[in-house]
Enzyme design. Sequence first.
Site, PDB file in Angstrom:
ATOM      1  N   HIS A  98     -18.728  20.978 -15.194  1.00 13.23           N
ATOM      2  CA  HIS A  98     -20.021  20.785 -14.536  1.00 13.23           C
ATOM      3  C   HIS A  98     -19.876  20.838 -13.025  1.00 13.23           C
ATOM      4  CE1 HIS A  98     -22.982  19.624 -17.656  1.00 13.23           C
ATOM      5  NE2 HIS A  98     -21.877  19.671 -18.364  1.00 13.23           N
ATOM      6  N   TYR A 152     -29.364  11.477 -13.340  1.00 15.19           N
ATOM      7  CA  TYR A 152     -29.375  10.044 -13.010  1.00 15.19           C
ATOM      8  C   TYR A 152     -30.762   9.757 -12.448  1.00 15.19           C
ATOM      9  CZ  TYR A 152     -24.246   9.665 -13.261  1.00 15.19           C
ATOM     10  OH  TYR A 152     -22.941   9.645 -13.679  1.00 15.19           O
ATOM     11  N   PRO A 191     -20.468   1.403 -15.593  1.00 21.10           N
ATOM     12  CA  PRO A 191     -20.291   2.819 -15.945  1.00 21.10           C
ATOM     13  C   PRO A 191     -21.012   3.812 -15.027  1.00 21.10           C
ATOM     14  CG  PRO A 191     -21.802   1.763 -17.469  1.00 21.10           C
ATOM     15  CD  PRO A 191     -21.266   0.684 -16.604  1.00 21.10           C
ATOM     16  N   LYS A 240     -16.230   5.918 -13.500  1.00 19.89           N
ATOM     17  CA  LYS A 240     -14.902   5.732 -12.923  1.00 19.89           C
ATOM     18  C   LYS A 240     -13.867   5.069 -13.840  1.00 19.89           C
ATOM     19  CE  LYS A 240     -15.277   7.709  -9.079  1.00 19.89           C
ATOM     20  NZ  LYS A 240     -15.433   9.024  -9.708  1.00 19.89           N
ATOM     21  N   TYR A 288     -17.561  10.953  -6.548  1.00 16.79           N
ATOM     22  CA  TYR A 288     -17.867  11.210  -7.956  1.00 16.79           C
ATOM     23  C   TYR A 288     -16.831  12.136  -8.588  1.00 16.79           C
ATOM     24  CZ  TYR A 288     -20.844  11.752 -12.077  1.00 16.79           C
ATOM     25  OH  TYR A 288     -21.338  11.728 -13.363  1.00 16.79           O
TER      26      TYR A 288
END
Length: 390
Positions: free
Chosen positions: A72, A202, A293, A297, A383
Amino acid sequence: VRTQVGIIGAGPAGLLLSRMLAVQGIESVVLENRSRDYVEARIRAGILEQHTVNTLREVGMGARLDREGLEHDGIYLQYPGTRHKLDFPELCGRNVWIYGQSEVVKDLIAAQLDDGPPLLFEVSDVQPRDVDTDSPSIAFTDADGVAQVLECDVVAGTDGFHGVSRPIVTAATQGTVWERTYPFAWLGILADVAPSTDDLIYAWHPDGFAMHSMRSPSVSRLYIQVDPTEKIEDWSDDRIWEALATRMALPGWELQTGPVTEKSILPMRSFVSSPMRHGRLFLAGDAAHIVPPTGAKGLNLAVADVTLLAQALVRLLAEKETDLVDAYSDKALARVWRCTHFSWWMTSMLHTHGDDFDAQLQLSQLQRVCSSEAAARELAEMYTGLPVAL
Ligand code: APR
């Protein structure tokens, strides 16, 4: 029985450590108190950072990941009326992969049982001993009920949050524990339906956070923020789908629904325990720290810990040098705290908790990340994952 490294726990941390050591000619034995089926069936995280993928490939665990993993190149951040794509390669030159932690664990177990070091399931009464000497051991009862002692040079405590290792380190070092419990939880589902999105979403919403993730081209993973006191029985599949559709709504976009195959509520907390070593007992992964979550990580931190630990143990056992084992705890904790901050920041930005002032701050921060390249790059770098040693 004797080995060089006695490893407690066959989660991703313990299994990967054993594999990394084997590749470098160091012997180990892995002791796990659950069954193979139980360990393989646990549904956990599913996002792998660049360094995690590289690490798995380097130890020969990349074949199925490269075939079935989904690469991704970003995520969507959403707030009412806006869905904005953060393009990771453009922002920081790295990507992430979707490949379930349970798949990573299955691959590692299959390789271990095929030609790897011993891996014993369904052991009990695991107890590290004499870890403040140069010849520690692990007492345990094997699956047949026979009491055993594993003599070793080093013990690795990769036994997760509820394991036996951390309490020994904390008691012996009078260590410090930091903890933050968040006033919300995630209700997560796995559903047999093609993802309604190409990249993870998100979403901030006044009703609470929602997230659209995926496990494969035909399996979706979705979450909604709920109160930690909510009971899963009160959430019918229809009620969950409705909440997801409302919180992720965007004109012209539709959420596809399908049969729910798993559903559960996960509490969210941050936890860090320092130091990560006492004598010859070393902690790695969830045994030493937990992150909420939201930043994806947990698994990646465990991989970074064992990468540092494997280097340190090879140096100690093959070259008799103690510099890397002495540096291990501080080095690992520097990364742990950076990721703890990122996970807390993502969590704080995206979850509503009834405070209107905070909601305005959250929206302002989201708008900033979606409009400033500098702000977006910071999120992208964190990220997709930092280098193992900061
Ligand atoms: N003896 C032997 N094994 C034990 C004991 C014990 N006393 N206590 C726990 N275990 C086993 C557990 O059954 C589990 O299989 O240790 C393993 C720990 O694995 P995880 O909990 O998966 O932890 P870890 O390997 O550190 O994985 C990193 O980060 O955010 C998370 O979801 C992510 O689980 C992943 C974790």
